[in-house]
Design a protein around this motif. Sequence first.
Motif, PDB file in Angstrom:
ATOM      1  N   ASN A   1       0.832  -1.208   0.000  1.00 30.30           N
ATOM      2  CA  ASN A   1       0.000   0.000   0.000  1.00 30.30           C
ATOM      3  C   ASN A   1       0.865   1.256   0.000  1.00 30.30           C
ATOM      4  O   ASN A   1       0.643   2.191  -0.790  1.00 30.30           O
ATOM      5  CB  ASN A   1      -0.939  -0.044   1.209  1.00 30.30           C
ATOM      6  CG  ASN A   1      -1.958   1.071   1.212  1.00 30.30           C
ATOM      7  OD1 ASN A   1      -1.715   2.133   1.763  1.00 30.30           O
ATOM      8  ND2 ASN A   1      -3.104   0.842   0.581  1.00 30.30           N
ATOM      9  N   LYS A   2       1.865   1.269   0.862  1.00 33.17           N
ATOM     10  CA  LYS A   2       2.680   2.495   0.975  1.00 33.17           C
ATOM     11  C   LYS A   2       3.546   2.699  -0.269  1.00 33.17           C
ATOM     12  O   LYS A   2       3.738   3.833  -0.717  1.00 33.17           O
ATOM     13  CB  LYS A   2       3.553   2.474   2.232  1.00 33.17           C
ATOM     14  CG  LYS A   2       2.759   2.419   3.522  1.00 33.17           C
ATOM     15  CD  LYS A   2       1.610   3.445   3.560  1.00 33.17           C
ATOM     16  CE  LYS A   2       0.486   2.984   4.458  1.00 33.17           C
ATOM     17  NZ  LYS A   2      -0.837   3.500   4.112  1.00 33.17           N
ATOM     18  N   ASN A   3       4.066   1.610  -0.853  1.00 30.58           N
ATOM     19  CA  ASN A   3       4.849   1.766  -2.085  1.00 30.58           C
ATOM     20  C   ASN A   3       4.000   2.357  -3.201  1.00 30.58           C
ATOM     21  O   ASN A   3       4.453   3.208  -3.973  1.00 30.58           O
ATOM     22  CB  ASN A   3       5.414   0.410  -2.547  1.00 30.58           C
ATOM     23  CG  ASN A   3       6.707   0.076  -1.817  1.00 30.58           C
ATOM     24  OD1 ASN A   3       7.245   0.914  -1.097  1.00 30.58           O
ATOM     25  ND2 ASN A   3       7.187  -1.140  -1.991  1.00 30.58           N
ATOM     26  N   LEU A   4       2.763   1.881  -3.286  1.00 29.13           N
ATOM     27  CA  LEU A   4       1.882   2.373  -4.351  1.00 29.13           C
ATOM     28  C   LEU A   4       1.580   3.862  -4.151  1.00 29.13           C
ATOM     29  O   LEU A   4       1.633   4.659  -5.097  1.00 29.13           O
ATOM     30  CB  LEU A   4       0.596   1.530  -4.345  1.00 29.13           C
ATOM     31  CG  LEU A   4      -0.310   1.583  -5.562  1.00 29.13           C
ATOM     32  CD1 LEU A   4       0.465   1.450  -6.869  1.00 29.13           C
ATOM     33  CD2 LEU A   4      -1.360   0.479  -5.468  1.00 29.13           C
ATOM     34  N   VAL A   5       1.302   4.237  -2.907  1.00 24.49           N
ATOM     35  CA  VAL A   5       1.052   5.660  -2.598  1.00 24.49           C
ATOM     36  C   VAL A   5       2.282   6.495  -2.988  1.00 24.49           C
ATOM     37  O   VAL A   5       2.161   7.548  -3.632  1.00 24.49           O
ATOM     38  CB  VAL A   5       0.712   5.832  -1.099  1.00 24.49           C
ATOM     39  CG1 VAL A   5       0.795   7.300  -0.679  1.00 24.49           C
ATOM     40  CG2 VAL A   5      -0.675   5.273  -0.805  1.00 24.49           C
ATOM     41  N   MET A   6       3.460   5.990  -2.650  1.00 23.33           N
ATOM     42  CA  MET A   6       4.678   6.776  -2.959  1.00 23.33           C
ATOM     43  C   MET A   6       4.899   6.876  -4.466  1.00 23.33           C
ATOM     44  O   MET A   6       5.263   7.940  -4.978  1.00 23.33           O
ATOM     45  CB  MET A   6       5.888   6.165  -2.247  1.00 23.33           C
ATOM     46  CG  MET A   6       5.840   6.431  -0.742  1.00 23.33           C
ATOM     47  SD  MET A   6       7.306   5.898   0.131  1.00 23.33           S
ATOM     48  CE  MET A   6       7.150   4.136   0.125  1.00 23.33           C
ATOM     49  N   MET A   7       4.634   5.766  -5.177  1.00 25.99           N
ATOM     50  CA  MET A   7       4.782   5.804  -6.650  1.00 25.99           C
ATOM     51  C   MET A   7       3.832   6.842  -7.255  1.00 25.99           C
ATOM     52  O   MET A   7       4.215   7.619  -8.124  1.00 25.99           O
ATOM     53  CB  MET A   7       4.468   4.429  -7.266  1.00 25.99           C
ATOM     54  CG  MET A   7       5.559   3.412  -7.133  1.00 25.99           C
ATOM     55  SD  MET A   7       5.176   1.949  -8.152  1.00 25.99           S
ATOM     56  CE  MET A   7       4.416   0.882  -6.958  1.00 25.99           C
ATOM     57  N   LEU A   8       2.587   6.860  -6.766  1.00 23.85           N
ATOM     58  CA  LEU A   8       1.595   7.813  -7.285  1.00 23.85           C
ATOM     59  C   LEU A   8       2.032   9.238  -6.990  1.00 23.85           C
ATOM     60  O   LEU A   8       1.945  10.124  -7.851  1.00 23.85           O
ATOM     61  CB  LEU A   8       0.224   7.535  -6.653  1.00 23.85           C
ATOM     62  CG  LEU A   8      -0.483   6.279  -7.178  1.00 23.85           C
ATOM     63  CD1 LEU A   8      -1.531   5.798  -6.183  1.00 23.85           C
ATOM     64  CD2 LEU A   8      -1.128   6.557  -8.530  1.00 23.85           C
ATOM     65  N   GLN A   9       2.521   9.460  -5.760  1.00 20.82           N
ATOM     66  CA  GLN A   9       2.897  10.829  -5.381  1.00 20.82           C
ATOM     67  C   GLN A   9       4.109  11.313  -6.163  1.00 20.82           C
ATOM     68  O   GLN A   9       4.213  12.499  -6.465  1.00 20.82           O
ATOM     69  CB  GLN A   9       3.073  10.921  -3.877  1.00 20.82           C
ATOM     70  CG  GLN A   9       1.711  10.714  -3.198  1.00 20.82           C
ATOM     71  CD  GLN A   9       1.665  10.965  -1.720  1.00 20.82           C
ATOM     72  OE1 GLN A   9       0.606  11.241  -1.202  1.00 20.82           O
ATOM     73  NE2 GLN A   9       2.785  10.864  -1.057  1.00 20.82           N
ATOM     74  N   LYS A  10       5.020  10.365  -6.533  1.00 25.99           N
ATOM     75  CA  LYS A  10       6.156  10.763  -7.379  1.00 25.99           C
ATOM     76  C   LYS A  10       5.672  11.231  -8.744  1.00 25.99           C
ATOM     77  O   LYS A  10       6.353  11.961  -9.439  1.00 25.99           O
ATOM     78  CB  LYS A  10       7.119   9.590  -7.555  1.00 25.99           C
ATOM     79  CG  LYS A  10       8.029   9.416  -6.353  1.00 25.99           C
ATOM     80  CD  LYS A  10       9.038   8.308  -6.563  1.00 25.99           C
ATOM     81  CE  LYS A  10       9.783   8.077  -5.263  1.00 25.99           C
ATOM     82  NZ  LYS A  10      10.610   6.898  -5.271  1.00 25.99           N
ATOM     83  N   GLU A  11       4.488  10.750  -9.139  1.00 23.51           N
ATOM     84  CA  GLU A  11       3.895  11.170 -10.425  1.00 23.51           C
ATOM     85  C   GLU A  11       2.892  12.306 -10.208  1.00 23.51           C
ATOM     86  O   GLU A  11       1.986  12.520 -11.008  1.00 23.51           O
ATOM     87  CB  GLU A  11       3.211   9.982 -11.113  1.00 23.51           C
ATOM     88  CG  GLU A  11       4.110   8.795 -11.366  1.00 23.51           C
ATOM     89  CD  GLU A  11       5.230   9.063 -12.374  1.00 23.51           C
ATOM     90  OE1 GLU A  11       5.041   9.908 -13.249  1.00 23.51           O
ATOM     91  OE2 GLU A  11       6.289   8.407 -12.255  1.00 23.51           O
ATOM     92  N   GLN A  12       3.021  12.997  -9.098  1.00 24.14           N
ATOM     93  CA  GLN A  12       2.165  14.158  -8.774  1.00 24.14           C
ATOM     94  C   GLN A  12       0.688  13.796  -8.610  1.00 24.14           C
ATOM     95  O   GLN A  12      -0.204  14.601  -8.887  1.00 24.14           O
ATOM     96  CB  GLN A  12       2.307  15.274  -9.830  1.00 24.14           C
ATOM     97  CG  GLN A  12       3.495  16.213  -9.617  1.00 24.14           C
ATOM     98  CD  GLN A  12       4.836  15.511  -9.768  1.00 24.14           C
ATOM     99  OE1 GLN A  12       5.076  14.911 -10.801  1.00 24.14           O
ATOM    100  NE2 GLN A  12       5.664  15.567  -8.754  1.00 24.14           N
ATOM    101  N   ILE A  13       0.403  12.564  -8.179  1.00 23.28           N
ATOM    102  CA  ILE A  13      -0.991  12.206  -7.883  1.00 23.28           C
ATOM    103  C   ILE A  13      -1.093  12.064  -6.356  1.00 23.28           C
ATOM    104  O   ILE A  13      -0.585  11.103  -5.778  1.00 23.28           O
ATOM    105  CB  ILE A  13      -1.401  10.885  -8.580  1.00 23.28           C
ATOM    106  CG1 ILE A  13      -1.244  11.021 -10.105  1.00 23.28           C
ATOM    107  CG2 ILE A  13      -2.831  10.494  -8.218  1.00 23.28           C
ATOM    108  CD1 ILE A  13      -1.512   9.742 -10.896  1.00 23.28           C
ATOM    109  N   SER A  14      -1.732  13.053  -5.702  1.00 23.65           N
ATOM    110  CA  SER A  14      -1.857  13.024  -4.230  1.00 23.65           C
ATOM    111  C   SER A  14      -2.730  11.847  -3.831  1.00 23.65           C
ATOM    112  O   SER A  14      -3.848  11.708  -4.336  1.00 23.65           O
ATOM    113  CB  SER A  14      -2.523  14.298  -3.722  1.00 23.65           C
ATOM    114  OG  SER A  14      -1.703  15.371  -3.969  1.00 23.65           O
ATOM    115  N   SER A  15      -2.232  11.029  -2.920  1.00 20.32           N
ATOM    116  CA  SER A  15      -2.941   9.783  -2.594  1.00 20.32           C
ATOM    117  C   SER A  15      -2.942   9.558  -1.101  1.00 20.32           C
ATOM    118  O   SER A  15      -2.023   9.975  -0.404  1.00 20.32           O
ATOM    119  CB  SER A  15      -2.232   8.591  -3.233  1.00 20.32           C
ATOM    120  OG  SER A  15      -1.977   8.841  -4.578  1.00 20.32           O
ATOM    121  N   VAL A  16      -3.973   8.850  -0.634  1.00 17.73           N
ATOM    122  CA  VAL A  16      -4.010   8.419   0.762  1.00 17.73           C
ATOM    123  C   VAL A  16      -4.217   6.908   0.775  1.00 17.73           C
ATOM    124  O   VAL A  16      -5.162   6.396   0.168  1.00 17.73           O
ATOM    125  CB  VAL A  16      -5.148   9.116   1.538  1.00 17.73           C
ATOM    126  CG1 VAL A  16      -5.326   8.493   2.918  1.00 17.73           C
ATOM    127  CG2 VAL A  16      -4.853  10.606   1.689  1.00 17.73           C
TER     128      VAL A  16
END
Length: 258
Positions: free
Chosen positions: A78-93
Motif C-alpha cells: 500500500n505504501k509503495n503504491l502511494v509513494m509511486m503515485l505521489q512521485k507522479e504528482q498524484i496526491s494519494s491516501v
Amino acid sequence: MVVKCGGSIINQLTPNFFKSLQELKNNGYDVVLVHGGGPDIQHVLSALNIQSEFVNGMRKTSKEVLQVVQMVLSGKVNKNLVMMLQKEQISSVGLSGCDGNLLEAKAIDVASFGYVGEVTKVNQSLLKSLLDGGYMPVISSLGIDPNGDCLNINADLAAGAVAKALHAKQLLFVTDVPGILNNDTLIQNTTPDEINDLIDEGIISGGMIPKVKAALSALSETLHQVHIISGTESFVTDDGDVKGTSITNNQMNGVMNL
Ligand SMILES: Nc1ncnc2c1ncn2[C@@H]1O[C@H](COP(=O)(O)OP(=O)(O)O)[C@@H](O)[C@H]1O
Ligand SMILES: CC(=O)N[C@@H](CCC(=O)OP(=O)(O)O)C(=O)O
C-alpha cells in the motif's frame, strides 16, 4: 472510476501507466484505486516457511497467514503504491479496508477458506471526503468483520464490490497481460455469455477467473463496461478508447470513450 492493480504488476507499473491515470483525473474522473499483492504475500510466507494453499482462487487464510497478509498488503504494498503515485504528482491516501470501517465484510466459509471475507458494505462517505479533498484513495483488500476483526479479501472481488457500491461508471483491472488472451490473441470485446464459455473451455483459468467473475458481478445499470488492461503502458488511445479487453453486458454493443 475504480482501478484495481494486481500484485502481478504492481512492482512494474510504468510512468506511461501513471500518465494515463493522471489524464483520467484531468478529464474529471474521480479515481479510487484498489490493490492486491498476491506475489509479495507469497514471497514473505515462503521466507517465513508458512504454508498456504488456494481454494477456488482464494488463499486459505489461517490466523498466521492473515498476519502476513495484513502486514504485506497494508504495509509495504500500500505504501509503495502511494509513494509511486505521489512521485507522479498524484496526491494519494493509503488505507486498508479496516480503516474507518471502509470495507465491512463477512467470512465466506471459515471451514473451507479460513479468515477470508466478502464485502458487505463500503464506507462511501469516507471515500467521498478523500476525493473531495483532492486525494486518490488507495485501498488494500482487507475487510473488517462485525466483531471488528480483519478478513483477507480477494482484491478483484474487493474492487468489484467498491465499484458496485460507488455506482462507478468504469472498472479497470490492471494486470500483467494485455487483456484476455485466446491462444496468445487479445480478445478486444467480449460479453458475459462468451466469458462463461471461455471459462468452460479452459481458455480463462487461474488468476483470470476471479477477475472476470468480479467483472460480471459488477456490470450493472450504471457500469456498462469493464476493462482488463496491462500496467506496463499507457492504457488510453489518442481517441480516448481504453486498450485491452472490454467486457460489455450481453445486450449492449460498442466501445465507450473516456
Ligand atoms: N485467457 C487468459 N488470458 C490472459 N491471462 C490469463 C488467461 N487465463 C489465465 N490467465 C492468467 O491470469 C494471470 C493474471 O491473473 P493474476 O496472476 O491473478 O494477476 P493479478 O495479480 O494482476 O490479479 C495472467 O498472468 C495469466 O497467467
Ligand atoms: C482471499 C485472497 O485470496 N486474498 C488475496 C489478496 C491479495 C490479492 O488478491 O492479490 P492479487 O490481486 O495480486 O491476486 C491473497 O491472499 O493473495
